[in-house]
Write an enzyme that holds these catalytic residues in place. Structure first.
Site, PDB file in Angstrom:
ATOM      1  CE  LYS A  33      28.618  31.494  37.963  1.00  0.00           C
ATOM      2  NZ  LYS A  33      29.953  31.703  37.388  1.00  0.00           N
ATOM      3  CE  LYS A  51      27.134  29.196  46.141  1.00  0.00           C
ATOM      4  NZ  LYS A  51      28.303  28.916  45.336  1.00  0.00           N
ATOM      5  CE  LYS A  59      26.812  22.132  41.125  1.00  0.00           C
ATOM      6  NZ  LYS A  59      28.230  22.403  41.153  1.00  0.00           N
TER       7      LYS A  59
HETATM    8  P1  TYM Z   1      32.773  29.336  40.747  1.00  0.00           P
HETATM    9  O1  TYM Z   1      32.856  29.523  39.282  1.00  0.00           O
HETATM   10  O2  TYM Z   1      31.517  28.765  41.308  1.00  0.00           O
HETATM   11  O3  TYM Z   1      33.029  30.693  41.500  1.00  0.00           O
HETATM   12  C1  TYM Z   1      34.168  31.456  41.217  1.00  0.00           C
HETATM   13  C2  TYM Z   1      34.725  32.126  42.451  1.00  0.00           C
HETATM   14  O4  TYM Z   1      33.759  32.991  43.032  1.00  0.00           O
HETATM   15  C3  TYM Z   1      33.598  32.661  44.401  1.00  0.00           C
HETATM   16  N1  TYM Z   1      32.199  32.872  44.782  1.00  0.00           N
HETATM   17  C4  TYM Z   1      31.840  33.463  45.921  1.00  0.00           C
HETATM   18  N2  TYM Z   1      32.569  33.966  46.921  1.00  0.00           N
HETATM   19  C5  TYM Z   1      31.881  34.525  47.958  1.00  0.00           C
HETATM   20  N3  TYM Z   1      30.525  34.602  47.999  1.00  0.00           N
HETATM   21  C6  TYM Z   1      29.763  34.092  47.002  1.00  0.00           C
HETATM   22  N4  TYM Z   1      28.440  34.171  47.057  1.00  0.00           N
HETATM   23  C7  TYM Z   1      30.418  33.472  45.903  1.00  0.00           C
HETATM   24  N5  TYM Z   1      29.986  32.886  44.768  1.00  0.00           N
HETATM   25  C8  TYM Z   1      31.098  32.512  44.088  1.00  0.00           C
HETATM   26  C9  TYM Z   1      33.976  31.202  44.513  1.00  0.00           C
HETATM   27  O5  TYM Z   1      34.338  30.876  45.839  1.00  0.00           O
HETATM   28  C10 TYM Z   1      35.119  31.127  43.551  1.00  0.00           C
HETATM   29  O6  TYM Z   1      36.303  31.574  44.175  1.00  0.00           O
HETATM   30  N6  TYM Z   1      35.471  25.237  41.522  1.00  0.00           N
HETATM   31  C11 TYM Z   1      35.570  26.647  41.240  1.00  0.00           C
HETATM   32  C12 TYM Z   1      36.349  26.974  39.987  1.00  0.00           C
HETATM   33  C13 TYM Z   1      37.686  26.398  39.966  1.00  0.00           C
HETATM   34  C14 TYM Z   1      38.811  26.826  40.733  1.00  0.00           C
HETATM   35  C15 TYM Z   1      39.870  25.951  40.374  1.00  0.00           C
HETATM   36  C16 TYM Z   1      39.009  27.830  41.651  1.00  0.00           C
HETATM   37  C17 TYM Z   1      38.093  25.352  39.205  1.00  0.00           C
HETATM   38  N7  TYM Z   1      39.409  25.080  39.443  1.00  0.00           N
HETATM   39  C18 TYM Z   1      41.135  26.101  40.933  1.00  0.00           C
HETATM   40  C19 TYM Z   1      40.272  27.969  42.223  1.00  0.00           C
HETATM   41  C20 TYM Z   1      41.321  27.105  41.852  1.00  0.00           C
HETATM   42  C21 TYM Z   1      34.149  27.171  41.075  1.00  0.00           C
HETATM   43  O7  TYM Z   1      33.253  26.461  40.750  1.00  0.00           O
HETATM   44  O8  TYM Z   1      34.028  28.503  41.264  1.00  0.00           O
END
Ligand code: TYM
Length: 327
Positions: free
Chosen positions: A197, A194, A111
């Site tokens: 967004k 991967k 980032k």
């Molecule tokens: P975020 O918003 O980027 O993504 C949400 C969830 O989707 C999964 N994901 C994927 N899994 C497999 N392949 C992909 N290409 C892919 N893209 C997204 C992510 O692994 C995630 O599970 N930090 C987290 C949000 C968060 C969170 C938490 C999650 C904040 N606090 C506490 C669990 C527990 C995030 O940015 O996810």
């Protein structure tokens, strides 16, 4: 009973990566565990979204969660910022989170490289806030995709550290859950790793069939195998990884055999993949449209979810304060 927590940042619509990385497993778990699912609106502030967009994005994700089949009667769905107790835990955890370890996380480094003019402290302490989200409910399992592994490692470290410092066994070490031995990574179709967004390569649950067909037909391929049973290069593996999650076993095997015998026609594979994605997303898309128009229902879900989540958070924080010495 074990507790399950997970969340998604409201920075756009849900895509196939979110579904197969997190939501699908959550759906399986909501019948068996104490589950809570939230919308990580604080986490989305690292990139300074416009105030007008914040609430809209939260609502969008809420409607999409429900359309996927999350059942608020089984598992409360709440908005992260409705549970202020999390911030207090975030502060406590930050007192024992060290600059070196936060700076070393790959997501932070990435980032910082991508947004060099906005390397803020929220970005640096992103893993502490995520740990607070999980530990506030003393969760045991967290359904997340492969990209969250390092953040999960940090959450476990902060839990262990708290227990050691205060001589207790209060926080369980939360485990990532993917439903299989391997963490899940849904690839993009542009050969760049991967699906995401910010990667601009995502297929969204809300995408219309025509949009899905266009995206899939544009997927990067190669000139095809020349030796039977050769290993698939990454761009081809990516297509097969998607077939694996949306198509039937027969379809997957059909194209796998064609590949192995060097008779594969990528055009046919893509057409089939697009139709199978459409078959999978169409009912969800319909429900998203229905649910989005019911503002009163969405509000009710978030309100009830917040109440239940706060109950659980409050119980944790009473004990945390006592352990730290606020008596
Ligand atoms: P975020 O918003 O980027 O993504 C949400 C969830 O989707 C999964 N994901 C994927 N899994 C497999 N392949 C992909 N290409 C892919 N893209 C997204 C992510 O692994 C995630 O599970 N930090 C987290 C949000 C968060 C969170 C938490 C999650 C904040 N606090 C506490 C669990 C527990 C995030 O940015 O996810």
């Amino acid at each position: 009973m074990e507790t399950v927590v997970s969340g998604i940042r409201p920075t756009g619509n849900l895509h196939l990566g979110n579904y197969f990385g997190a939501i699908k497993n959550f759906l399986k778990m909501q019948d068996e565990y104490k589950c809570l699912f939230f919308i990580a609106d604080w986490h989305s502030l690292t990139t300074h979204p416009h105030p007008d967009n914040l609430q809209k994005s939260v609502r969008t994700i809420l409607a999409e969660y429900l359309a996927c089949g999350l059942d608020p009667d089984k598992a409360p769905i709440y908005v992260q910022s409705d549970v202020k107790e999390t911030l207090e835990l975030y502060l406590f955890l930050n007192m024992n989170a060290y600059l070196g370890e936060l700076e070393r996380t790959t997501t932070f480094k990435e980032k910082a490289r991508k947004q060099p003019n906005n390397v803020n402290a929220g970005l640096l302490t992103y893993p502490t806030l995520m740990a607070a989200d999980i530990l506030i409910h003393r969760a045991n399992k967290v359904p997340v995709g492969k990209d969250q592994e390092q953040n999960m490692e940090m959450a476990r470290k902060f839990a262990r550290r708290f227990n050691t410092i205060y001589g207790c066994d209060f926080f369980p070490e939360p485990a990532s859950f993917s439903g299989s031995a391997e963490p899940i990574k849904i690839p993009g179709l542009d050969g760049s790793g991967k699906m995401g967004k910010s990667e601009g390569n995502a297929i969204y649950l809300i995408d219309e069939p025509e949009v899905i067909r266009k995206k899939v037909m544009k997927a990067v391929t190669d000139s095809g195998p020349t030796e039977p049973n050769s290993e698939k290069p990454e761009v081809i593996q990516n297509l097969f990884a998607l077939l694996k999650v949306v198509s039937s076993q027969d379809v997957y095997e059909f194209f796998d055999e064609k590949y192995n015998s060097c008779e594969i026609r990528y055009g046919d594979l893509k057409k089939q993949l697009a139709e199978d994605i459409i078959g999978f997303t169409a009912p969800i898309r319909e429900r998203i449209k229905e649910i989005s128009s019911d503002a009163a229902y969405l509000e009710r879900v978030a309100k009830t979810g917040a109440e239940k989540a706060r109950e659980s958070a409050d119980a944790t924080m009473r004990e945390v304060r006592r352990l730290i010495g606020f008596r």
